[in-house]
Enzyme design. Structure first.
Site, PDB file in Angstrom:
ATOM      1  N   GLY A  73       0.833  -1.196   0.000  1.00  0.00           N
ATOM      2  CA  GLY A  73       0.000   0.000   0.000  1.00  0.00           C
ATOM      3  C   GLY A  73       0.865   1.241   0.000  1.00  0.00           C
TER       4      GLY A  73
ATOM      5  N   GLN B  30       2.593   9.921   1.994  1.00  0.00           N
ATOM      6  CA  GLN B  30       3.968   9.384   2.041  1.00  0.00           C
ATOM      7  C   GLN B  30       4.840   9.902   0.897  1.00  0.00           C
ATOM      8  OE1 GLN B  30       2.236   5.237   2.563  1.00  0.00           O
ATOM      9  NE2 GLN B  30       4.174   5.024   3.645  1.00  0.00           N
TER      10      GLN B  30
ATOM     11  N   CYS C 168       5.975  -0.387   7.376  1.00  0.00           N
ATOM     12  CA  CYS C 168       5.625   0.872   6.693  1.00  0.00           C
ATOM     13  C   CYS C 168       6.804   1.296   5.833  1.00  0.00           C
ATOM     14  CB  CYS C 168       5.307   1.947   7.734  1.00  0.00           C
ATOM     15  SG  CYS C 168       4.812   3.522   7.010  1.00  0.00           S
ATOM     16  N   LEU C 169       6.509   1.681   4.592  1.00  0.00           N
ATOM     17  CA  LEU C 169       7.586   2.111   3.691  1.00  0.00           C
ATOM     18  C   LEU C 169       8.240   3.405   4.189  1.00  0.00           C
ATOM     19  CD1 LEU C 169       5.814   1.349   0.285  1.00  0.00           C
ATOM     20  CD2 LEU C 169       7.523  -0.058   1.473  1.00  0.00           C
TER      21      LEU C 169
ATOM     22  N   HIS D 193      -4.354   1.075   7.920  1.00  0.00           N
ATOM     23  CA  HIS D 193      -3.007   1.661   8.005  1.00  0.00           C
ATOM     24  C   HIS D 193      -2.909   2.883   7.067  1.00  0.00           C
ATOM     25  CE1 HIS D 193       1.554   1.117   8.164  1.00  0.00           C
ATOM     26  NE2 HIS D 193       1.406   1.892   7.102  1.00  0.00           N
ATOM     27  N   GLU D 194      -3.395   2.720   5.831  1.00  0.00           N
ATOM     28  CA  GLU D 194      -3.269   3.809   4.837  1.00  0.00           C
ATOM     29  C   GLU D 194      -4.197   4.978   5.183  1.00  0.00           C
ATOM     30  OE1 GLU D 194      -0.770   3.574   3.063  1.00  0.00           O
ATOM     31  OE2 GLU D 194      -0.442   1.406   3.197  1.00  0.00           O
TER      32      GLU D 194
ATOM     33  N   HIS E 142      -2.537   7.166   7.552  1.00  0.00           N
ATOM     34  CA  HIS E 142      -1.563   8.086   6.926  1.00  0.00           C
ATOM     35  C   HIS E 142      -2.256   9.373   6.484  1.00  0.00           C
ATOM     36  CE1 HIS E 142       2.294   6.072   6.782  1.00  0.00           C
ATOM     37  NE2 HIS E 142       1.819   4.999   6.183  1.00  0.00           N
TER      38      HIS E 142
HETATM   39  O1  K1U Z   1       1.887   2.344   4.072  1.00  0.00           O
HETATM   40  C1  K1U Z   1       2.911   1.769   3.776  1.00  0.00           C
HETATM   41  O2  K1U Z   1       3.984   2.231   4.067  1.00  0.00           O
HETATM   42  C2  K1U Z   1       2.861   0.435   3.064  1.00  0.00           C
HETATM   43  C3  K1U Z   1       2.891  -0.735   4.021  1.00  0.00           C
HETATM   44  C4  K1U Z   1       1.466  -1.249   4.160  1.00  0.00           C
HETATM   45  C5  K1U Z   1       1.198  -2.226   5.260  1.00  0.00           C
HETATM   46  C6  K1U Z   1       1.965  -3.343   5.477  1.00  0.00           C
HETATM   47  C7  K1U Z   1       1.652  -4.226   6.481  1.00  0.00           C
HETATM   48  C8  K1U Z   1       0.562  -4.019   7.261  1.00  0.00           C
HETATM   49  C9  K1U Z   1      -0.194  -2.895   7.063  1.00  0.00           C
HETATM   50  C10 K1U Z   1       0.102  -2.001   6.049  1.00  0.00           C
HETATM   51  C11 K1U Z   1       3.793  -1.803   3.446  1.00  0.00           C
HETATM   52  O3  K1U Z   1       3.608  -2.259   2.381  1.00  0.00           O
HETATM   53  S1  K1U Z   1       5.119  -2.293   4.424  1.00  0.00           S
HETATM   54  C12 K1U Z   1       6.011  -3.491   3.509  1.00  0.00           C
HETATM   55  C13 K1U Z   1       5.313  -4.767   3.239  1.00  0.00           C
HETATM   56  O4  K1U Z   1       5.224  -5.117   2.091  1.00  0.00           O
HETATM   57  C14 K1U Z   1       4.708  -5.651   4.252  1.00  0.00           C
HETATM   58  C15 K1U Z   1       5.098  -5.654   5.572  1.00  0.00           C
HETATM   59  C16 K1U Z   1       4.483  -6.498   6.498  1.00  0.00           C
HETATM   60  C17 K1U Z   1       3.484  -7.357   6.100  1.00  0.00           C
HETATM   61  C18 K1U Z   1       3.099  -7.373   4.769  1.00  0.00           C
HETATM   62  C19 K1U Z   1       3.720  -6.534   3.865  1.00  0.00           C
HETATM   63 ZN    ZN Z   2       2.740   3.173   6.123  1.00  0.00          ZN
END
Ligand code: K1U
Ligand code: ZN
Length: 169
Positions: free
Chosen positions: A46, A51, A92-93, A134-135, A138
């Protein structure tokens, strides 16, 4: 298409509250393409416009294995959430390398415009529900580390600042 720079915690711009997208025009369509390219390149599931330092209510998501099922949410509104909650591991990225548990509603229902500007209602559970919550945080200027204890959050802040200093020097 272009890769967009992702803001890193603790950048104060991550705490900006996003404004509604006024209309789904060519500018927004270009932003959607660039955000999708940025999310796929960063291996995320996401990305919120906040971001990439654009403070408008726009989210892109793809939780599919194929990475070919993009979901675009413009001006999302929460309509319903389950009473049942669950602790989920999140990343989170904008906080690279940090993963921790956050309590989220198991299921939600939202209303949002799609990439064509059409209003849609979406029911989500599992990883999609976690990712949407989560998004949407943000867009309200909230980063997942704010759910953690002050001790953990301060440690994460120091770690991020140190790695940003090391990358600069
Ligand atoms: O918002 C962001 O920074 C993106 C984030 C989204 C997210 C991941 C995990 C749980 C809730 C929201 C990411 O993509 S982090 C990287 C990722 O690919 C990931 C990390 C943990 C679990 C699954 C994916
Ligand atoms: Zn995030």
């Amino acid at each position: 298409m272009a890769l967009l720079p992702i803001l890193c915690y603790p950048d104060p711009k991550l705490h900006t509250v996003a404004k509604p997208v006024p209309s789904v025009d060519a500018r927004i369509k270009t932003l959607i393409s660039n955000m999708l390219e940025t999310m796929y390149d960063a291996k995320g599931i996401g990305l919120a416009a906040t971001q990439v330092n654009v403070h408008e209510r726009l989210i892109v998501i793809d939780v599919s294995e194929s990475r070919q099922e993009a979901l675009v949410l413009i001006n999302p509104q929460l309509l319903w959430c389950s009473e049942q909650t669950h602790m989920n591991e999140e990343g989170c990225l904008s906080v690279p390398g940090i993963y921790d548990g956050v309590l989220r509603h198991d299921a939600i229902k939202i209303r949002a415009q799609d990439a064509q500007g059409q209003l849609r209602e979406i029911e989500a559970d599992g990883l999609l529900a976690v990712c949407i919550q989560h998004e949407m945080d943000h867009l309200l200027g909230k980063v997942f580390v704010e759910y953690l204890s002050p001790l953990k959050r301060n440690r994460i802040k120091s770690k991020m600042l140190k790695s940003q200093r090391e990358a600069r020097d």
